[in-house]
Design an enzyme around this catalytic site. Structure first.
Site, PDB file in Angstrom:
ATOM      1  N   GLU A 251     104.572 -76.311  26.714  1.00 47.40           N
ATOM      2  CA  GLU A 251     104.470 -75.392  25.580  1.00 47.40           C
ATOM      3  C   GLU A 251     104.280 -73.992  26.121  1.00 47.40           C
ATOM      4  O   GLU A 251     103.627 -73.796  27.149  1.00 47.40           O
ATOM      5  CB  GLU A 251     103.261 -75.707  24.682  1.00 47.40           C
ATOM      6  CG  GLU A 251     103.343 -76.954  23.855  1.00 47.40           C
ATOM      7  CD  GLU A 251     102.116 -77.093  22.943  1.00 47.40           C
ATOM      8  OE1 GLU A 251     101.441 -76.061  22.684  1.00 47.40           O
ATOM      9  OE2 GLU A 251     101.832 -78.210  22.504  1.00 47.40           O
ATOM     10  N   TRP A 280     107.202 -73.402  22.070  1.00 49.34           N
ATOM     11  CA  TRP A 280     106.475 -73.760  20.849  1.00 49.34           C
ATOM     12  C   TRP A 280     106.737 -72.679  19.814  1.00 49.34           C
ATOM     13  O   TRP A 280     106.491 -71.511  20.066  1.00 49.34           O
ATOM     14  CB  TRP A 280     104.978 -73.869  21.124  1.00 49.34           C
ATOM     15  CG  TRP A 280     104.258 -74.365  19.906  1.00 49.34           C
ATOM     16  CD1 TRP A 280     103.806 -73.619  18.846  1.00 49.34           C
ATOM     17  CD2 TRP A 280     103.944 -75.725  19.596  1.00 49.34           C
ATOM     18  NE1 TRP A 280     103.238 -74.418  17.899  1.00 49.34           N
ATOM     19  CE2 TRP A 280     103.311 -75.721  18.336  1.00 49.34           C
ATOM     20  CE3 TRP A 280     104.145 -76.945  20.242  1.00 49.34           C
ATOM     21  CZ2 TRP A 280     102.860 -76.890  17.723  1.00 49.34           C
ATOM     22  CZ3 TRP A 280     103.704 -78.090  19.640  1.00 49.34           C
ATOM     23  CH2 TRP A 280     103.061 -78.070  18.390  1.00 49.34           C
TER      24      TRP A 280
END
Length: 453
Positions: A251, A280
């Site tokens: 992420e 993300w």
């Protein structure tokens, strides 16, 4: 909440540098495998993740998202699931459908359980052991999908407290999954809300990798405010590379409540060093981080600034994503979507002759002693079948790594030739390549020449 990077930290355990280094698998495997710190697909081809996270468990009706992120060039999607402990359980049938959607859209599926997030600090978070229970309950769905699915045991499994058992708990979770019959590549997240500012994962990764009897584990770091400088990013990822341990950025964002991550450095270093990443997230963020949506209201025609950067920017998905060979594979696009040149781009020195080309040089990111550059080659009034760009650095700069180009240097003279997939350009079309370089004192922009064939 995440804590900023500590200045102190132990060096890698001796075990990190003694992990056995393996070459590329010599033959096809049942599924993904790890060798020499790299991830290989079932055909034995190296696979580098270029994709996004998708919050499926909270938006199960958004099944078109798989096709949408594929159409934008992604080769992987990390899918948020729930074991049922904190949110509604994703059933076996639902997970089977997610895998089917991934395969139908030629995407590799990274499946993760989100209920572990912030364990030890976040109320209601579950242990990795409990997450393993969920994975074992999905054994019938996961069986036979090793070519397409990677199992991410638990998202950000510890907060900033009570994370000392990360290594033991991660190793035990891997052993339980293997004993339960799962042969997939396993991904493990770092503690400290995924950011490992305590270096717990970094310093114990080798022992966790060795605990996997299949030696088929990948480590995942989440890069937000802790990673706000290029030096922090290259140091953290570089230690895994030196140790021969597989690492991905599971992420990251362009901004966050705990600081401003250096997304340009994340993308540049990852591209230069063959490290996978997953931005993300596709859409549907809340809780004050709505700015991390890549698309507005799940609409692929309405990318946010973050979405434009990740999909269409330098070192982004369109430029660097390669489909997994298990789907048959297709060559990358020769021309990424046009972007507005930054103000540091000098104008072409001469107009392109018919059939010729011009090239522009841009410094896209710079730090003390180092920089990232991009050169964009544009065809003239006629199509061309190949190109060569060249320049001379005036201040002793050096190119240290490059991508999307065949580049050679002789002293301060640099020659860059097209690759097999980006030499043919239609009239007025462009292709770009990037590189990392070093500098001292001054980093002035060179004049770039271009010849076409």
């Amino acid at each position: 909440m995440k804590t900023r990077l500590s200045a102190a930290g132990a060096t890698l355990l001796a075990l990190l540098v003694t992990v056995l280094a393996f070459g590329q698998p010599a033959h096809a495997a049942a599924g993904f495998s790890v060798a020499g710190g790299k991830l290989y697909d079932a055909n034995g081809a190296e696979f580098i993740m270029r994709g996004v996270n998708h919050a499926h468990t909270w938006y199960p009706q958004q099944t078109s998202s798989f096709a949408d992120v594929k159409a934008l060039g992604a080769n992987t999607v990390r899918v948020v699931l729930s074991s049922g402990d904190r949110w509604t359980r994703n059933t076996n049938a639902d997970v089977a459908n997610v895998i089917s959607l991934c395969k139908a859209n030629r995407l590799i599926c990274v499946l993760e359980v989100h209920d572990t997030t912030g364990y030890g600090e976040q109320s209601g978070a579950i242990t990795l052991d409990r997450a393993v229970d969920y994975w074992l309950s999905l054994a019938d769905v996961l069986a036979g999908q090793e070519r397409y699915v990677i199992v991410n045991i638990g998202n950000e499994p510890y907060g900033n407290q009570n994370y000392a058992s990360w290594a033991t708990d991660s190793a035990n979770a891997i052993k339980r999954l293997r004993a339960g019959g799962l042969t997939h590549t396993i991904m493990v997240d770092a503690p400290n809300w995924g950011q490992d500012w305590s270096f717990t994962m970094r310093d114990n990764a080798a022992s966790v990798f060795a605990a996997d009897p299949a030696r088929n584990t990948v480590f995942s770091i989440h890069m937000y405010g802790v990673f706000d400088t290029a030096a922090e990013i290259s140091d953290y990822l570089g230690r895994f590379r030196t140790a021969g341990l597989p690492i991905v950025v599971g992420e990251f964002g362009f901004n966050h409540s705990d600081g401003n991550p250096d997304e340009d450095a994340i993308l540049a270093y990852s591209q230069a060093n063959g490290i996978g990443w997953l931005g993300w997230s596709w859409s549907g963020n809340g809780g004050g981080v709505e700015y991390l949506d890549l698309a507005t209201n799940f609409n692929p025609a309405s990318l946010t600034d973050w979405g434009q950067r990740l999909f269409n920017g330098v070192n982004g998905i369109r430029q660097t994503s390669r489909e997994a060979s298990v789907f048959g594979g297709t060559p990358p696009p020769t021309t990424p979507p046009p972007t507005t040149p930054p103000p540091t781009t000098p104008p072409p020195t001469t107009p392109p002759p018919n059939g010729g080309c011009t090239a522009t040089f841009t410094v896209t990111n710079q730090w003390q002693g180092g920089f990232q550059g991009e050169v964009r080659v544009t065809a003239g009034a006629r199509a061309i079948t190949g190109w060569t760009a060249g320049w001379i650095f005036a201040n002793g700069q050096r190119v240290t790594q490059s991508w999307n180009v065949a580049l050679t240097s002789s002293g301060t003279t640099v020659t860059a030739r097209n690759t097999d997939y980006n030499g043919r350009l239609a009239a007025g079309a462009s292709a770009s390549f990037g590189f990392l370089g070093s500098w001292t004192g001054t980093n002035s922009l060179p004049v770039v020449s271009c010849t076409a064939s």
